[in-house]
Design a protein around this motif. Structure first.
Motif, mmCIF file in Angstrom:
data_model
loop_
_atom_site.group_PDB
_atom_site.id
_atom_site.type_symbol
_atom_site.label_atom_id
_atom_site.label_comp_id
_atom_site.label_asym_id
_atom_site.label_seq_id
_atom_site.Cartn_x
_atom_site.Cartn_y
_atom_site.Cartn_z
ATOM 1 N N HIS A 1 81.495 50.619 54.398
ATOM 2 C CA HIS A 1 80.607 51.621 53.806
ATOM 3 C C HIS A 1 80.592 52.937 54.579
ATOM 4 C CE1 HIS A 1 78.727 48.828 50.873
ATOM 5 N NE2 HIS A 1 79.044 47.919 51.793
ATOM 6 N N VAL A 2 81.460 53.060 55.561
ATOM 7 C CA VAL A 2 81.609 54.321 56.297
ATOM 8 C C VAL A 2 82.859 55.020 55.776
ATOM 9 C CG1 VAL A 2 81.888 55.415 58.560
ATOM 10 C CG2 VAL A 2 80.498 53.344 58.323
ATOM 11 N N PRO A 3 82.740 56.197 55.201
ATOM 12 C CA PRO A 3 83.922 56.894 54.642
ATOM 13 C C PRO A 3 85.018 57.068 55.680
ATOM 14 C CG PRO A 3 81.891 58.016 54.013
ATOM 15 C CD PRO A 3 81.498 56.973 55.015
ATOM 16 N N GLN A 4 86.262 56.967 55.219
ATOM 17 C CA GLN A 4 87.389 57.095 56.126
ATOM 18 C C GLN A 4 87.476 58.478 56.757
ATOM 19 O OE1 GLN A 4 89.456 54.665 57.115
ATOM 20 N NE2 GLN A 4 88.174 53.240 55.953
ATOM 21 N N ASP A 5 86.977 59.485 56.058
ATOM 22 C CA ASP A 5 87.053 60.849 56.595
ATOM 23 C C ASP A 5 85.773 61.269 57.311
ATOM 24 O OD1 ASP A 5 85.457 60.923 54.363
ATOM 25 O OD2 ASP A 5 86.362 62.717 53.491
ATOM 26 N N HIS A 6 84.894 60.319 57.613
ATOM 27 C CA HIS A 6 83.652 60.661 58.321
ATOM 28 C C HIS A 6 83.979 61.137 59.737
ATOM 29 C CE1 HIS A 6 79.580 60.370 59.934
ATOM 30 N NE2 HIS A 6 79.138 60.208 58.685
ATOM 31 N N LEU B 1 82.492 60.753 62.501
ATOM 32 C CA LEU B 1 82.320 59.769 63.564
ATOM 33 C C LEU B 1 83.522 58.853 63.715
ATOM 34 C CD1 LEU B 1 78.562 58.721 63.312
ATOM 35 C CD2 LEU B 1 79.674 60.072 65.083
ATOM 36 N N ARG B 2 84.272 58.638 62.647
ATOM 37 C CA ARG B 2 85.493 57.827 62.769
ATOM 38 C C ARG B 2 86.506 58.523 63.677
ATOM 39 N NH1 ARG B 2 86.387 53.273 59.947
ATOM 40 N NH2 ARG B 2 85.067 52.802 58.143
ATOM 41 N N ALA C 1 76.582 54.913 59.040
ATOM 42 C CA ALA C 1 77.644 55.475 59.879
ATOM 43 C C ALA C 1 77.202 55.535 61.335
ATOM 44 C CB ALA C 1 78.026 56.866 59.375
ATOM 45 N N TYR C 2 75.942 55.875 61.547
ATOM 46 C CA TYR C 2 75.424 55.917 62.908
ATOM 47 C C TYR C 2 75.389 54.512 63.509
ATOM 48 C CZ TYR C 2 73.833 60.662 61.726
ATOM 49 O OH TYR C 2 73.772 61.976 61.338
ATOM 50 N N ARG C 3 74.976 53.534 62.702
ATOM 51 C CA ARG C 3 74.951 52.141 63.189
ATOM 52 C C ARG C 3 76.368 51.674 63.541
ATOM 53 N NH1 ARG C 3 71.079 48.281 62.821
ATOM 54 N NH2 ARG C 3 69.000 48.961 62.173
ATOM 55 N N TRP C 4 77.321 52.038 62.695
ATOM 56 C CA TRP C 4 78.708 51.636 62.953
ATOM 57 C C TRP C 4 79.196 52.233 64.268
ATOM 58 C CZ3 TRP C 4 82.951 54.870 63.446
ATOM 59 C CH2 TRP C 4 84.198 54.250 63.476
ATOM 60 N N PHE C 5 78.931 53.505 64.510
ATOM 61 C CA PHE C 5 79.377 54.166 65.727
ATOM 62 C C PHE C 5 78.692 53.562 66.953
ATOM 63 C CE2 PHE C 5 79.002 57.532 68.936
ATOM 64 C CZ PHE C 5 80.336 57.891 69.082
ATOM 65 N N CYS C 6 77.434 53.161 66.828
ATOM 66 C CA CYS C 6 76.675 52.589 67.943
ATOM 67 C C CYS C 6 76.904 51.093 68.111
ATOM 68 C CB CYS C 6 75.183 52.864 67.760
ATOM 69 S SG CYS C 6 74.754 54.611 67.811
#
Length: 450
Positions: free
Chosen positions: A21-26, A28-29, A88-93
């Motif tokens: 659910h995190v876009p590939q072009d975000h 944070l990626r 996205a923030y949860r994924w990065f953390c």
């Protein structure tokens, strides 16, 4: 046909991956690929007790702080809310859906404790700079330096005029943290020892901040963030917090250049800056470091360092010449011209000079022109095409400051004291370098299989 009413029905089990659910072009990626926190636990190990309740993972706290500074979320309370809600923030953390988010007070405990005692944020910044160097974004040939005012968390209503300010009346035992830091940096060249001139007002809550009207508008309390950047890709090589006065800002360039050489073995071929850094002592120091000063010369007629100023030379109106304290004549021309504009300068500028062989053997030469050689080096460089290019490159520093305030939202500090300002400036510079890496090397896009 009107469809059925949508109603949320909780399921007993869910198959859910945050990564999907995190876009590939975000952004944070791309940033995540350049965040190296492998050395944090080792760096902090001696600042934790070997007994007691297990602590919150410091890597999680750093990742949350990076999210906040990369996206302009500088309120720790709001940052915790955003990380709780944003996938996205949860994924990065590295947080799953069921993982709790640390309390906002945890940041304060660690920022003012372990992080500061261990100099962790400086370490984190330098790890990011090292990554920029390894990826070829820093050549180390052309550096640019400048400073920008950042408003402090203080106001005039809670301040004292210099006539009534008495630092000896402060009891360090009962003083707040920012006031204790003020007492600790009274002899620091970047703060208390930068100048003997007392500010017009001193803040009670943050006495290290400088009362300034440098923006030609209403005065306010501020700190200065000083950047040393490599002009190839605008990578911030070093950052330093100082009082918002020229002496402290200029001095910080020496500190940053020395640190860049010690930590990364970077010694620039040229240094680009504005006229505030063009004083004689500063130019002399730069030239002695084998660095070419691409800096406008700051011409000051009056001197306070014991050397001769213009007032020490007597004017001889009858012969149109000056007489130096050693009795030698400084003439405008050595031959007669019917039109003064046809003189050696060709620009109508009156220059009075002694003979070269007279000055070379003069016993008072160091009192007359101790930094003349360095100033002349800077003036000669100013005539070259490379200098014109450098003046355009200098704008890259100003662009970084504009990005810092407009995009990252660092127009006003939230932490007080020199350490608080330094922490915020380091995190912001780290975020800017990470965003730079993410922009130049975006994450590869994954194509979905048909």
């Amino acid at each position: 046909m009107l469809g059925p009413k949508q109603e949320a029905q909780g399921a007993l089990f869910y198959e859910f991956l945050i990564d999907d659910h995190v876009p590939q072009d975000h952004l944070l990626r791309s940033i995540d690929r350049f965040v190296d926190l492998s050395s944090i636990r080792r760096h902090l190990s001696e600042f934790y007790s070997h007994t007691g309740r297990p602590s919150i993972d410091p890597e999680l706290l750093i990742r949350m702080l990076l999210v906040g500074y990369c996206f302009g979320i500088r309120s720790e309370r709001r940052l915790c809310e955003e990380v709780h809600l944003n996938l996205a923030y949860r994924w990065f953390c590295r947080l799953d859906l069921s993982d709790p988010v640390p309390n906002h007070s945890t940041f304060s405990k660690n920022r003012h404790g372990r992080f500061r005692d261990s100099d962790l944020l400086r370490h984190l910044f330098e790890v990011t700079v090292a990554r920029c160097i390894s990826d070829g974004l820093v050549s180390g040939q052309h550096f640019a330096a400048d400073a920008s005012l950042i408003e402090a968390d203080a106001n005039k209503q809670n301040s004292t005029p210099k006539e009534k300010w008495d630092r000896s009346a402060i009891d360090p035992a009962d003083a707040p943290r920012a006031v204790k830091e003020y007492l600790e940096v009274l002899d620091d060249a970047a703060f208390g020892a930068a100048t003997a001139v007392e500010p017009k007002f001193t803040s009670h809550s943050d006495p290290s901040s400088q009362w300034t009207a440098a923006r030609k508008g209403p005065a306010f309390f501020a700190y200065s963030t000083n950047y040393l950047i490599d002009t190839d890709h605008s990578v911030i090589v070093d950052v330093e917090a100082t009082r918002s006065i020229r002496q402290a800002e200029v001095r910080s360039v020496r500190t940053m250049l020395g640190r860049a050489e010690d930590r990364f073995d970077l010694h620039p071929e040229r240094l680009i800056a504005d006229a505030a850094y063009g004083s004689g002592p500063m130019l002399d120091w730069i030239v002695k470091q084998n660095i070419k000063p691409h800096i406008p010369v700051l011409d000051q007629a009056g001197r306070k360092d014991g050397t001769w100023s213009r007032a020490d030379f007597d004017w001889d109106a009858e012969n149109n010449q000056y007489i130096c304290p050693e009795g030698e004549a400084l003439k405008q021309f050595r031959r007669n011209y019917s039109d003064p504009n046809r003189g050696p300068s060709g620009k109508g500028v009156a220059k009075y000079q002694a003979l070269k062989h007279t000055c070379q053997v003069c016993p008072s030469k160091m009192k007359c022109c101790p930094k003349a050689d360095a100033r002349q080096v800077a003036r000669d460089i100013a005539k070259t095409k490379q200098y014109a290019i450098s003046m355009r490159l200098r704008k890259k520093v100003e662009m970084l400051f504009a990005h810092l305030k407009r995009i990252l939202g660092l127009g006003r500090l939230r932490l007080r004291g020199p350490c608080g300002a330094n922490d915020e400036f380091l995190l912001a510079a780290t975020a800017q370098n990470l965003r730079k890496l993410a922009k130049i090397f975006p994450a590869p896009q994954q194509t979905s299989e048909a």
